[in-house]
Write a protein that holds these residues in place. Structure first.
Motif, short mmCIF file in Angstrom:
data_model
loop_
_atom_site.label_atom_id
_atom_site.label_comp_id
_atom_site.label_asym_id
_atom_site.label_seq_id
_atom_site.Cartn_x
_atom_site.Cartn_y
_atom_site.Cartn_z
N GLU A 62 85.85 -22.44 55.55
CA GLU A 62 85.16 -23.55 56.21
C GLU A 62 84.47 -23.07 57.49
OE1 GLU A 62 84.20 -27.75 56.21
OE2 GLU A 62 84.82 -26.26 54.74
N ILE A 63 85.13 -22.22 58.23
CA ILE A 63 84.54 -21.66 59.45
C ILE A 63 83.32 -20.82 59.11
CG2 ILE A 63 84.92 -19.94 61.27
CD1 ILE A 63 87.77 -21.04 61.54
N GLU A 64 83.41 -20.05 58.06
CA GLU A 64 82.26 -19.23 57.64
C GLU A 64 81.05 -20.10 57.31
OE1 GLU A 64 81.02 -16.16 54.00
OE2 GLU A 64 83.11 -16.78 54.27
N ILE A 65 81.29 -21.20 56.61
CA ILE A 65 80.21 -22.13 56.26
C ILE A 65 79.60 -22.73 57.53
CG2 ILE A 65 79.67 -24.33 55.16
CD1 ILE A 65 81.85 -23.68 53.09
N LEU A 66 80.47 -23.19 58.44
CA LEU A 66 79.99 -23.86 59.65
C LEU A 66 79.31 -22.90 60.62
CD1 LEU A 66 82.96 -26.31 60.08
CD2 LEU A 66 80.56 -26.97 59.88
N ASP A 67 79.83 -21.68 60.73
CA ASP A 67 79.16 -20.69 61.57
C ASP A 67 77.71 -20.49 61.13
OD1 ASP A 67 81.25 -20.17 63.29
OD2 ASP A 67 81.97 -18.41 62.19
N HIS A 68 77.52 -20.39 59.83
CA HIS A 68 76.17 -20.22 59.29
C HIS A 68 75.33 -21.48 59.53
CE1 HIS A 68 72.91 -18.99 56.66
NE2 HIS A 68 73.03 -20.13 56.01
N GLN A 69 75.93 -22.64 59.30
CA GLN A 69 75.21 -23.90 59.46
C GLN A 69 74.78 -24.12 60.92
OE1 GLN A 69 74.26 -25.97 57.05
NE2 GLN A 69 73.25 -27.33 58.52
#
Length: 274
Positions: A62-69
Motif C-alpha cells: 500500500e505504501i508503494e502504491i501511495l508513494d507513486h501516487q
C-alpha cells in the motif's frame, strides 16, 4: 469577516480591478505548500503504519502504491487561492504581507459571495465542489494522529484498495490547507479553487470566476462587488506606519467608482520602522 493584508499599491489595484486574485498556492512564500501533506505528513503516517499490527506485506504494498501516487498528485490539479486572516490587526501579518505596517488590511464578508461555502474544495467537474474556504490546519501531533487513524482504518477495511477508497482522496482533499506549524501566528483562512482543466476561458458560475493570463503569472479573478454599491468589502484598516489618510482612502474609493458602507480604522500596532 476575514482580513487580507496587502501593500498600498495592491490595495489600489484591488479597488480598481474590483476582483481578488487567486494565485497558484505552490508558488507562495511557504516552500512546503501542498507538498507538506504528501511528503512530511505522509512520511510520519507511513512510519506508524509499518509499526502497526496490520499485515506487513499489505502495508508495504500500500505504501508503494501511495508513494507513486503522491509523486503524481503534487504535479496535477494545483490549487489556486487567496489568503486571509481571522484577525484584523496581527503583527506577523503586517510584517509579512502588509509592507511592514505601511500597508492596508481589507475586511471581507464571505457570506456576500453567492455559492462560496465554508468547506475544503477538491478537484471536481462540479464547480460548487471545486471552490470553498476554510481555516488552515497547522501540522501538529494531533493532525498526524488523525491521518494515521484514517489510513489504518482504510487499510484494515479495504486492504490493497485502501489507497483509492479513502487514503488518496483524503490527502488530496486536505493538501491545500495543511501548512508548516511555524506559520500558525498568521491565523489563516483561505479561499481555494481548483480550476477545470478543460477551459482557459470564462467559467460560467455564480461567482463569475475568470482566468487572467496577461499578468506575469496566470491567476483567477474573483469579483467582490456587483457594481451597484453592494460589496463584500466591509472594512479597511491602515497600518500604524501607513502614509494614507482617511481622505486618501475615500479618494481612492471614489476614483474607483466604489460606494457603500465601510468601517475605516487604523492599526493599534506599535511597530517601529528601522
Amino acid at each position: 469577516m476575514y482580513f487580507h493584508y496587502c501593500r498600498v499599491d495592491t490595495f489600489k489595484n484591488i479597488m480598481n480591478s474590483k476582483v481578488l486574485w487567486l494565485s497558484n498556492l505552490t508558488e507562495s512564500n511557504d516552500t512546503q505548500e501542498v507538498t507538506r501533506t504528501f511528503d512530511i505528513l505522509w512520511s510520519a503516517v507511513k512510519r506508524r503504519l509499518l509499526e502497526s499490527d496490520i499485515d506487513r506485506d499489505v502495508v508495504e504494498k500500500e505504501i508503494e502504491i501511495l508513494d507513486h501516487q503522491y509523486q503524481i498528485e503534487v504535479q496535477i490539479d494545483k490549487p489556486y487561492g487567496i489568503c486571509f486572516c481571522k484577525k484584523a490587526d496581527v503583527l506577523q501579518q503586517w510584517l509579512e504581507y502588509g509592507d511592514k505596517t505601511r500597508g492596508v488590511v481589507l475586511g471581507f464578508d464571505f457570506n456576500w459571495f453567492n455559492g462560496l461555502k465554508k468547506e475544503m474544495p477538491h478537484p471536481s467537474s462540479n464547480f460548487l465542489n471545486a471552490i470553498g474556504y476554510d481555516e488552515v490546519l497547522y501540522h501538529d501531533k494531533q493532525l498526524e494522529d488523525d491521518f494515521y487513524k484514517i489510513c489504518y482504518d482504510a487499510i484494515k477495511e479495504n486492504g490493497l484498495n485502501a489507497w483509492i477508497m479513502g487514503i488518496r482522496p483524503t490527502f488530496k482533499h486536505y493538501s491545500a490547507f495543511i501548512k508548516n506549524p511555524t506559520f500558525d501566528g498568521e491565523y489563516e483562512t483561505r479561499i481555494v479553487y481548483y480550476p477545470p482543466n478543460r477551459s482557459k476561458e470564462f467559467v460560467d458560475n455564480a461567482l463569475q470566476i475568470s482566468e487572467l493570463v496577461d499578468a506575469p503569472f496566470a491567476h483567477y479573478c474573483l469579483p467582490w462587488t456587483n457594481g451597484n454599491g453592494n460589496n463584500a468589502l466591509k472594512a479597511i484598516g491602515l497600518g500604524c506606519n501607513c502614509d494614507l489618510t482617511q481622505e486618501d482612502v475615500y479618494s481612492i474609493l471614489n476614483n474607483a467608482g466604489l460606494s457603500g458602507e465601510f468601517q475605516l480604522f487604523r492599526s493599534e500596532c506599535s511597530y517601529r520602522l528601522r
